[in-house]
Design a protein around this motif. Structure first.
Motif, PDB file in Angstrom:
ATOM      1  N   GLU A   1       0.655  -1.263   0.083  1.00 44.05           N
ATOM      2  CA  GLU A   1       0.052   0.043  -0.089  1.00 44.05           C
ATOM      3  C   GLU A   1       0.809   1.326  -0.116  1.00 44.05           C
ATOM      4  OE1 GLU A   1      -3.504   2.020   2.579  1.00 44.05           O
ATOM      5  OE2 GLU A   1      -2.664   0.291   3.296  1.00 44.05           O
ATOM      6  N   LYS A   2       0.621   2.220  -0.777  1.00 44.00           N
ATOM      7  CA  LYS A   2       1.221   3.432  -0.994  1.00 44.00           C
ATOM      8  C   LYS A   2       0.867   4.279   0.394  1.00 44.00           C
ATOM      9  CE  LYS A   2      -1.024   4.577  -4.936  1.00 44.00           C
ATOM     10  NZ  LYS A   2      -1.478   2.883  -5.113  1.00 44.00           N
ATOM     11  N   GLU A   3       1.827   4.725   1.119  1.00 41.16           N
ATOM     12  CA  GLU A   3       1.483   5.515   2.083  1.00 41.16           C
ATOM     13  C   GLU A   3       2.741   6.317   2.438  1.00 41.16           C
ATOM     14  OE1 GLU A   3       2.592   2.177   5.631  1.00 41.16           O
ATOM     15  OE2 GLU A   3       0.517   2.718   5.348  1.00 41.16           O
ATOM     16  N   LEU A   4       2.398   7.629   3.209  1.00 43.49           N
ATOM     17  CA  LEU A   4       3.587   8.360   3.716  1.00 43.49           C
ATOM     18  C   LEU A   4       4.115   7.900   5.189  1.00 43.49           C
ATOM     19  CD1 LEU A   4       1.916  11.791   2.693  1.00 43.49           C
ATOM     20  CD2 LEU A   4       3.884  10.572   1.579  1.00 43.49           C
TER      21      LEU A   4
ATOM     22  N   GLY B   1      11.173   3.761   0.112  1.00 48.83           N
ATOM     23  CA  GLY B   1      12.402   3.459   0.773  1.00 48.83           C
ATOM     24  C   GLY B   1      13.345   4.400   1.373  1.00 48.83           C
ATOM     25  N   MET B   2      12.791   5.848   0.864  1.00 45.85           N
ATOM     26  CA  MET B   2      13.476   6.879   1.247  1.00 45.85           C
ATOM     27  C   MET B   2      12.767   7.842   2.048  1.00 45.85           C
ATOM     28  SD  MET B   2      15.721   7.605  -2.043  1.00 45.85           S
ATOM     29  CE  MET B   2      16.707   8.723  -1.690  1.00 45.85           C
TER      30      MET B   2
ATOM     31  N   MET C   1       6.307   9.093  -4.967  1.00 46.14           N
ATOM     32  CA  MET C   1       6.085   7.725  -4.394  1.00 46.14           C
ATOM     33  C   MET C   1       6.876   6.450  -5.025  1.00 46.14           C
ATOM     34  SD  MET C   1       4.396   8.932  -1.583  1.00 46.14           S
ATOM     35  CE  MET C   1       3.866   7.334  -0.721  1.00 46.14           C
ATOM     36  N   ASP C   2       7.052   6.379  -6.119  1.00 48.24           N
ATOM     37  CA  ASP C   2       7.605   5.277  -6.767  1.00 48.24           C
ATOM     38  C   ASP C   2       9.131   5.349  -6.804  1.00 48.24           C
ATOM     39  OD1 ASP C   2       8.238   2.917  -8.289  1.00 48.24           O
ATOM     40  OD2 ASP C   2       7.016   3.537  -9.753  1.00 48.24           O
TER      41      ASP C   2
ATOM     42  N   TYR D   1       4.759  -0.703  -7.322  1.00 51.85           N
ATOM     43  CA  TYR D   1       5.578   0.359  -7.646  1.00 51.85           C
ATOM     44  C   TYR D   1       6.681  -0.425  -8.429  1.00 51.85           C
ATOM     45  CZ  TYR D   1       3.509   3.273  -4.044  1.00 51.85           C
ATOM     46  OH  TYR D   1       2.780   4.072  -3.505  1.00 51.85           O
ATOM     47  N   MET D   2       7.250   0.594  -9.281  1.00 47.43           N
ATOM     48  CA  MET D   2       8.266  -0.224 -10.181  1.00 47.43           C
ATOM     49  C   MET D   2       9.798   0.241  -9.442  1.00 47.43           C
ATOM     50  SD  MET D   2       6.987   1.615 -13.811  1.00 47.43           S
ATOM     51  CE  MET D   2       5.203   1.301 -14.038  1.00 47.43           C
ATOM     52  N   THR D   3      10.329  -0.489  -8.691  1.00 44.16           N
ATOM     53  CA  THR D   3      11.435  -0.369  -7.930  1.00 44.16           C
ATOM     54  C   THR D   3      12.745  -1.087  -8.587  1.00 44.16           C
ATOM     55  OG1 THR D   3      11.151  -2.214  -6.594  1.00 44.16           O
ATOM     56  CG2 THR D   3       9.917  -0.222  -6.026  1.00 44.16           C
TER      57      THR D   3
END
Length: 624
Positions: free
Chosen positions: A7-10, A334-335, A329-330, A486-488
């Motif tokens: 899930e995308k989150e801050l 991790g930062m 976000m992508d 996400y494209m990581t």
């Protein structure tokens, strides 16, 4: 490229950085409210900073106050989809600054006015001033609503930030520091927010270029996708982006913004001299060019990153304006902290625009509607201005919910501003250039221009255009994760070739989703008018206002009255040194028999009287 469906989150750090930006903005307003609490300058100090501001903060505010969500979210998404034709808008600023500095600043600054529309009363009539002020207020409520709603929707859809929290953060915090700090608070908050915007956009560009293998690789991919082609000289005015639509349309739009728009004019009227006002304009235009170039670069980086998996076509995001938050976000997953920095930069852009608009609306309301009909003390006017700021802020927040039905940020933002600025610019030029123009002509011209631009605005939104006019470029879908994760990248030194060894250059072929090849539609004459590029909205409004204004003025005996106009309100065309090669007998026709030398002599005489009065005052002070 791997998929990740988390899930995308801050993170907590992201929210801390975002909250820190809001807190600093609010504290700047509190600081100026406390510092000026005993000031006796009244509304001149609260709304106009007592004409005491320096060149640099005013220039930064000029450059930042119009850098809204259109810049940070809209332009990158537009470049991603249509290419970097917007760069012509940046180049047009060179000509714009010359015109504004030689025509509008000398005319408006010397009048000692607070509201831009005071000029219209002095030149035409009180009714002309009230009409334009009323339309300005209506138009800016819409524009502010777009700048509150747009980024709130885009960020909430991608980052997980609450939509309601985003709306309230922008509207309430902005209203708070604008109301407390007045123009000084707004200008210095713009300086801080401009720094945050710059850092956020630059960080995105640096990270994107690093991930893609360098600036040259980003450029190669963008070039292969047709995003770098800026030499589109098609003369069809219906096409969304050509050199002519963007350059000509931007020139008219920027002149209207810098020359007649209250939010911008109010800033260079707050400095100590006309010369400093011009310096503020030059530096402010340079800052706008810098931010616009950064926004275009963000669009190219976004395209290079997603050139093999368009998140819009893949259904990963719902609207084009979500592209930048999605990419942030992508890229920065991790930062912790970096997404929060971008979040702060987006809201800084919105806050600067909203605060400038609120301050301008309060100023014109007090100066144009309240002061002429009241005899209050300056203290009472100041308190009324603060109360009005709170009311306007709450109203703008409410209106922002209506923006959901209007569409993407760039076209709506530019078109809504253009619908007013075009006719507004037309009647200012009518008054400055043509001494025979009168109130009847100005009112007829302005009303006609507004009707035409609003018809064009709403008619154009209901018209279905083919892609040959819209100009959407191809996008790729060959390497998309199956679940919109996400494209990581596992290796921070990732290069373009590392993702797919089979693709050794940016010019290699890849599966693309081509814009649909639709058959041409035979438009009726009215539909052809509605199909005009939104960049031409301001130009159409200006031309209509000028044409109708000239005809109506001549028909209402304006020619006979041309010698009764105050020479200080005129600045005949072709009087600049740039046109000194034109014979004077020809220029005499262009100035309609009004001699520019009279105005020059009047200005020298006025300056001499003011200097003498100042010297007398100084001598009197010395004696005391």
């Amino acid at each position: 490229m791997t998929s990740n469906s988390e899930e995308k989150e801050l993170s907590v750090i992201d929210y801390v950085i975002f909250a820190g930006m809001l807190a600093v903005s609010a504290l700047i307003g509190v600081f100026y409210a406390y510092r000026d609490r005993k000031s006796k300058n009244g509304t001149r100090g609260y709304l106009m900073a007592n004409r005491s501001m320096g060149v640099i903060p005013v220039a930064v505010s000029l450059g930042v106050s119009f850098q809204s969500a259109v810049t940070v979210l809209g332009i990158p998404a537009d470049v991603y989809q249509f290419g970097m034709m917007y760069i012509w808008s940046v180049l047009s600023l060179i000509l714009v600054t010359i015109i504004v500095s030689t025509t509008f600043i000398p005319t408006l600054y010397n009048l000692g006015i607070s509201s831009t529309y005071e000029y219209l009363e002095k030149r035409y009539s009180k009714s002309m001033r009230l009409i334009t002020t009323g339309i300005f207020l209506l138009q800016y409520f819409l524009y502010i609503g777009i700048n509150i709603y747009g980024p709130s929707l885009a960020l909430s859809g991608v980052t997980g930030l609450s939509f309601l929290s985003a709306m309230l953060s922008t509207g309430l915090i902005c209203t708070f520091y604008t109301t407390l700090g007045g123009l000084k608070g707004v200008i210095w908050t713009d300086v801080f927010q401009g720094f945050v915007m710059f850092i956020g956009m630059l960080t995105f560009i640096i990270r994107g270029c690093f991930v893609m293998g360098g600036i040259s690789e980003v450029w190669k991919i963008a070039e292969a996708g047709g995003r770098t082609d800026i030499l589109k000289f098609d003369v069809d005015p219906r096409k969304r982006y050509t050199v002519w639509t963007v350059a000509v349309g931007s020139i008219i739009l920027w002149i209207g913004i810098f020359g007649t728009n209250q939010t911008q004019v109010q800033r260079y009227l707050s400095v100590k001299s006309q010369n400093k006002a011009k310096k503020s304009l030059y530096l402010g235009a340079t800052i706008i060019a810098m931010f616009s170039t950064l926004a275009v670069s963000c669009g190219l980086v976004s395209y290079a990153y997603y050139h093999q998996c368009d998140p819009i076509s893949a259904g990963c995001i719902d609207i084009r304006d979500e592209l930048m938050p999605y990419a942030v976000m992508d890229l920065f997953r991790g930062m912790p902290g970096v997404p929060g920095l971008f979040l702060a930069s987006v809201f800084s852009a919105s806050l600067s625009t909203v605060s400038s608009g609120l301050n301008a609306m309060v100023t014109v309301t007090v100066e144009d509607f309240v002061k002429p009909h009241t005899r209050w003390s300056e203290r009472k006017y100041t308190w009324f201005s603060k109360a009005l700021g709170i009311i306007y802020g709450c109203m703008a927040l409410g209106i922002s919910f209506l923006a959901s039905v209007l569409g993407d940020i760039v076209s709506v933002g530019i078109a809504s501003v253009s619908a007013f600025l075009g006719p507004n610019l037309g009647i200012f030029l009518l008054g400055i250039w043509f001494p025979f123009a009168n109130s009847v002509g100005a009112i007829c011209g302005f009303v006609s221009g507004i009707i035409v631009t609003m018809t064009l605005f709403f008619g154009g939104r209901s018209l279905k255009k083919t892609n040959s006019l819209i100009g959407m470029l191809d996008v790729g879908l060959s390497h998309c994760p199956g679940d919109c994760g996400y494209m990581t990248f596992n290796n921070v030194s990732y290069t373009f070739e590392a993702m797919n060894p089979a693709l050794t250059t940016a010019t290699s072929t890849y599966e693309a989703i081509s814009a649909a090849s639709e058959p041409e539609i035979d438009f009726t004459p009215m539909e052809n008018f509605f199909a005009l590029s939104y960049f031409y909205t301001a130009s159409v409004g200006m031309v209509v206002s000028l044409f109708v204004g000239i005809i109506a003025s001549l028909m209402s005996c304006g020619w006979r009255q041309r010698h009764t106009v105050d020479i200080q309100l005129l600045r005949p065309p072709f009087e600049s040194n740039f046109f000194s090669c034109i014979p004077d007998n020809i220029r005499s026709y262009l100035r309609c028999g009004i001699y520019w030398e009279d105005q020059q002599n009047y200005s020298k005489k006025t300056d001499s009287i003011e200097r003498k009065a100042l010297n007398d005052d100084n001598k009197l002070d010395e004696k005391v």
